[in-house]
Enzyme design. Sequence first.
Site, PDB file in Angstrom:
ATOM      1  N   GLU A  30     -36.114   2.281  82.295  1.00  8.36           N
ATOM      2  CA  GLU A  30     -34.747   2.503  83.392  1.00  8.36           C
ATOM      3  C   GLU A  30     -33.745   3.323  82.866  1.00  8.36           C
ATOM      4  O   GLU A  30     -32.901   3.823  83.716  1.00  8.36           O
ATOM      5  CB  GLU A  30     -34.410   1.026  83.197  1.00  8.36           C
ATOM      6  N   ASP A  31     -33.743   3.836  81.534  1.00  7.26           N
ATOM      7  CA  ASP A  31     -32.570   4.712  81.073  1.00  7.26           C
ATOM      8  C   ASP A  31     -32.992   6.094  81.716  1.00  7.26           C
ATOM      9  O   ASP A  31     -32.113   6.709  82.180  1.00  7.26           O
ATOM     10  CB  ASP A  31     -33.027   4.972  79.629  1.00  7.26           C
ATOM     11  N   ASP A  41     -27.041  -2.389  74.648  1.00  4.70           N
ATOM     12  CA  ASP A  41     -28.182  -3.238  74.353  1.00  4.70           C
ATOM     13  C   ASP A  41     -27.777  -4.130  73.078  1.00  4.70           C
ATOM     14  O   ASP A  41     -26.638  -3.631  72.323  1.00  4.70           O
ATOM     15  CB  ASP A  41     -29.256  -2.320  73.815  1.00  4.70           C
ATOM     16  N   GLU A  42     -28.302  -5.163  72.797  1.00  5.51           N
ATOM     17  CA  GLU A  42     -28.117  -5.914  71.919  1.00  5.51           C
ATOM     18  C   GLU A  42     -28.001  -5.396  70.505  1.00  5.51           C
ATOM     19  O   GLU A  42     -26.985  -5.807  69.814  1.00  5.51           O
ATOM     20  CB  GLU A  42     -29.058  -7.130  72.055  1.00  5.51           C
ATOM     21  N   ARG A 100     -30.635  -4.788  84.921  1.00  5.56           N
ATOM     22  CA  ARG A 100     -29.245  -4.377  84.193  1.00  5.56           C
ATOM     23  C   ARG A 100     -28.649  -3.508  85.053  1.00  5.56           C
ATOM     24  O   ARG A 100     -27.102  -3.163  84.818  1.00  5.56           O
ATOM     25  CB  ARG A 100     -29.755  -3.628  82.606  1.00  5.56           C
ATOM     26  N   ARG A 133     -19.799   5.654 107.859  1.00  3.94           N
ATOM     27  CA  ARG A 133     -19.529   6.750 106.783  1.00  3.94           C
ATOM     28  C   ARG A 133     -18.122   7.698 107.667  1.00  3.94           C
ATOM     29  O   ARG A 133     -18.635   8.042 108.931  1.00  3.94           O
ATOM     30  CB  ARG A 133     -20.308   7.480 106.429  1.00  3.94           C
TER      31      ARG A 133
END
Length: 763
Positions: free
Chosen positions: A643-644, A555-556, A539, A431
């Site tokens: 996960e959201d 999402d689907e 995801r 860095r």
Amino acid sequence: MQTRKKYIFLTFLASWLLLFFFGGDQLRYFSFFSRRKAEARRNWPRWTDQSRLKSFADPEELQSDGDPSLPSPRERRAARLSIYKNSGCRMETCFDFSRCEKNGFKVFTYPRERDQPLSESYSKILASIERSRYYPPNPAEACLFILSIDTLDRDHLSGQYVRNVDEKIRGFPLWNGGRNHLIFNLYSGTWPNYTEDLGFDIGQAILAKASFYTENFRPGFDISIPLFSKDHPQRGGERGWLYQDSIPPKKKYLLVFKGKRYLTGIGSGTRNALHHIHNGKDIVSLTTCKHGKDWEKHKDMRCDKDNVDYEKFDYQELLHNSTFCIVPRGRRLGSFRFLEALQAACIPVLLSDGWELPFAEAIDWSKAAVVGNERLLLQIPSAVRCIHPERVLAFQQQTQFLWDAYFSSVDKIVHTTLEIIKDRLLPHRSRSRFLWNTLPGGLLALPNFSTHLGDFPFYYLQHGSSPSAKFTAFIRAVSPAGSLSQHILRLIQAVSGSQYCAQILVLWSCEKPPPPSGKWPQTTVPLTVIQGRGKLSDRFFPYVAIQTDAVLSLDEHTSLSTSEVDFAFMVWRSFPERIVGFPTRSHFWDPEQRRWGYTSKWTNEISIVLTAAAFYHRYYHSLFTEFLPAELRELVDGLSACEDILMNVLVAAVTKLPPIKVTQQKQHKETVSQQVGCKDGDAGSPPVGEQSPSPPRSPPAKVKGTVGTAGGRRFSQQQDCLNQLVDWFGYMPLVSSQLRLDPVLFKDQVSVLRKKYPRLEKP
């Protein structure tokens, strides 16, 4: 004429004879004065004539600034050589880089011995490593090793002093003379000199030490850390005291100090002189002699008055209401006051000559502190008065950033130490100082992702650049093998119709193989199917195929139009560091249950944007996978729709900002996340409605309005997930917002031809 010349000559000769006879001794003294003065300068402090000017001080005492307890340079040099036998150590000479090549930067802590007590602070240090992404269960995978022996307090008068450390470490098979070892230390030496004697040979180990003398510090090898108390929080930590809406242009006090005054011994010189700058108005300098067991034996004429004045002011109040805080040395160079001043946004004025400042290899302290000279103490008030108010505000803001980024918890102090060492292993991928000293900080700017500022979502505004003008649609599919649901077909068509779409990636999250390429719809952009591992965290994996800055996570079963996608993407380009999307949730504190609640009820505040339909920067995929420990990803895989929440918590922890909701034509319907299996019929499983499982201010256990017991279980898992994440981070990172962005002229009574996104208003 000749007679006159004769008399003049005789008179001149007689004068010289008389002068030589009566003052010759004094002439000889003054004739050699300049030569002896030059010798005195070369051999200071040898005086011109010791018989005429009696010496009341030893020469080494004069070099010690009048403090007889302060060790002389010769004594300090001898002590340094006895402690740092490998004073020439550098990473290239005393560190085995080959151990880090196979498994990367892994840090192993020695197994703890049952009969070996550990201080509270050292237990926190070991816990910080063992619960981090650095820790491997197998020492063979490790690049760096940490002793299980408590080395923090090496004052042999302390009750936490561990004896016979040399004998113990020589028995460790991994010790190898200290090579690839890191030793933490907060206190070294003891009364009266407080040398940096650790009481054992550190060998070739890296020393992470508080109160580090610059003459003992091995640049590029050792690390200076701050002195912190046993009460310093393990993780999270308290926020700084400077709030956005409470920045007074001028505080009540300009410069303050309140602390101990040492009557004798090392460190007493500076603190004894602090009373000279006290004016009782905008400069308050308060000291007390009342500390230690025998302070009354050594008290001077000022002690009684100082003790009375000392009690008139509250220390916390002084911190809150002062612009600058004096941070003098104590018995050692560092003190707890340094971190206290940083947290309080009270600009530290350091009076500790020879102190290697904490993490100075990475942190630019010239932007956050005033480094003074102990011998020029009386010039400090005039010096700080000359600092321009704009620069004062910049100093205060930087103290808050540094406190939050590197010092507010033991976790951050330890992780900063480890990341500095990690940067040394690969200098070409380390860095820059800009990343270390600019929001969000070096710990959250991963060099494995990039070292170029333009690749991160945080620096576009500062450099006048913009993210890429295209996005990658990333669709998580759970359709049964051999067929595609109508939901995903319509979604692919809507997304591919966007002028900003660069490609579509479909994450196939079933164990069964995806449909053949002939059954996928024809699109104007490339469509690629990626076989997942059947985990919900898949995801957010940093797939190489994602090349655009923006990711549209879907999402689907998400229903979006092309206009909605276009508008949301344009909003995201203005806020590339945030999550921008459609379906939202919010969190709240439940005082009855004493835990955080999670709700989907329509309220005036939002704090979560579901990644079922949201834009965010691709860097967050790397941060999710590489920054977070494996235990959090396992938590995501074990709880429904966690996960959201984790992604929103992570982005909020990095940016300190809320997500952004954009207008949506149709209300989103959330489906239960599927993992492995994807049996026939899963695609048509009934969606869970939008009604709140637990309205704000009601106990989360009472789940109402959900579709069956599965919906109640789902919301219960989401609340459990949220509370476990808060426990891991040490605080609640989510930030609430009352903002929703709509297109200009949205639902205004004007011609449709004048509106850029007219389809958003159609039912």
